[in-house]
Design an enzyme around this catalytic site. Sequence first.
Site, mmCIF file in Angstrom:
data_model
loop_
_atom_site.group_PDB
_atom_site.id
_atom_site.type_symbol
_atom_site.label_atom_id
_atom_site.label_comp_id
_atom_site.label_asym_id
_atom_site.label_seq_id
_atom_site.Cartn_x
_atom_site.Cartn_y
_atom_site.Cartn_z
ATOM 1 N N HIS A 53 40.547 34.583 -8.135
ATOM 2 C CA HIS A 53 40.171 34.809 -9.537
ATOM 3 C C HIS A 53 41.127 35.822 -10.169
ATOM 4 O O HIS A 53 41.916 36.471 -9.471
ATOM 5 C CB HIS A 53 38.715 35.295 -9.646
ATOM 6 C CG HIS A 53 38.440 36.595 -8.987
ATOM 7 N ND1 HIS A 53 37.765 36.717 -7.788
ATOM 8 C CD2 HIS A 53 38.763 37.860 -9.355
ATOM 9 C CE1 HIS A 53 37.673 37.987 -7.462
ATOM 10 N NE2 HIS A 53 38.276 38.707 -8.381
HETATM 11 P P1 TYD Z 1 32.281 37.442 -5.985
HETATM 12 O O1 TYD Z 1 33.074 38.132 -7.042
HETATM 13 O O2 TYD Z 1 31.936 35.991 -6.207
HETATM 14 O O3 TYD Z 1 33.034 37.629 -4.620
HETATM 15 P P2 TYD Z 1 34.188 36.686 -4.045
HETATM 16 O O4 TYD Z 1 34.851 36.044 -5.222
HETATM 17 O O5 TYD Z 1 35.102 37.599 -3.303
HETATM 18 O O6 TYD Z 1 33.475 35.746 -3.134
HETATM 19 O O7 TYD Z 1 30.940 38.216 -5.781
HETATM 20 C C1 TYD Z 1 29.920 37.746 -4.927
HETATM 21 C C2 TYD Z 1 28.571 38.047 -5.557
HETATM 22 O O8 TYD Z 1 28.411 39.457 -5.778
HETATM 23 C C3 TYD Z 1 28.372 37.378 -6.906
HETATM 24 O O9 TYD Z 1 27.044 36.856 -6.932
HETATM 25 C C4 TYD Z 1 28.469 38.487 -7.912
HETATM 26 C C5 TYD Z 1 28.053 39.707 -7.132
HETATM 27 N N1 TYD Z 1 28.724 40.932 -7.586
HETATM 28 C C6 TYD Z 1 28.022 41.890 -8.289
HETATM 29 O O10 TYD Z 1 26.822 41.724 -8.571
HETATM 30 N N2 TYD Z 1 28.657 43.029 -8.669
HETATM 31 C C7 TYD Z 1 29.969 43.252 -8.395
HETATM 32 O O11 TYD Z 1 30.520 44.322 -8.746
HETATM 33 C C8 TYD Z 1 30.708 42.236 -7.694
HETATM 34 C C9 TYD Z 1 32.173 42.420 -7.376
HETATM 35 C C10 TYD Z 1 30.051 41.097 -7.296
#
Ligand code: TYD
Length: 143
Positions: A53
């Site tokens: 992303h």
């Molecule tokens: P995500 O950004 O999708 O992680 P990755 O792309 O590395 O797999 O985040 C995973 C989950 O965590 C998603 O449901 C959103 C939540 N999240 C928060 O609630 N707060 C945050 O600061 C972050 C980074 C993620």
Amino acid sequence: MANIKYDIVDIRTIKNEKSGMLSFFEAERDIPMAIKRIYYITGADKDSIRGGHAHKESMQFIFCPYGAIKLILDDGKRKAEVVLDNPSKGLLLYPCLWRDIIWLEEKSVLCVAVSLYYNAEENDYIRDYREFLEYVFKNPNIT
Ligand code: TYD
């Protein structure tokens, strides 16, 4: 051609003979941003992949206090790779960089300090690579 917008930041680290290393940095002094949020990822297997992303507005300061992690950065025109493999090395990412993050060692810890709060609508996120390319094409001064 301008370089891709990231900085490597030396995190000050004080080493003690027997009791490890102490590393520290201060917002708006050692890094050019206020910190609104910190998140970290633990317990990942070797070869885990995260990221995939870009962020439209937020800046992120990324460091790896344990293990080794590779980041592949992409501003839509250029790519760069950065390995974070010691607690003294930080990576400052400016907005609008696509990032893929790869765990080079099991259980490496990825820590991220962010300039903005998280919001559930994910207004700050671009999770589709084509959309990212369109976004940087339409906003050529952003990267
Ligand atoms: P995500 O950004 O999708 O992680 P990755 O792309 O590395 O797999 O985040 C995973 C989950 O965590 C998603 O449901 C959103 C939540 N999240 C928060 O609630 N707060 C945050 O600061 C972050 C980074 C993620």
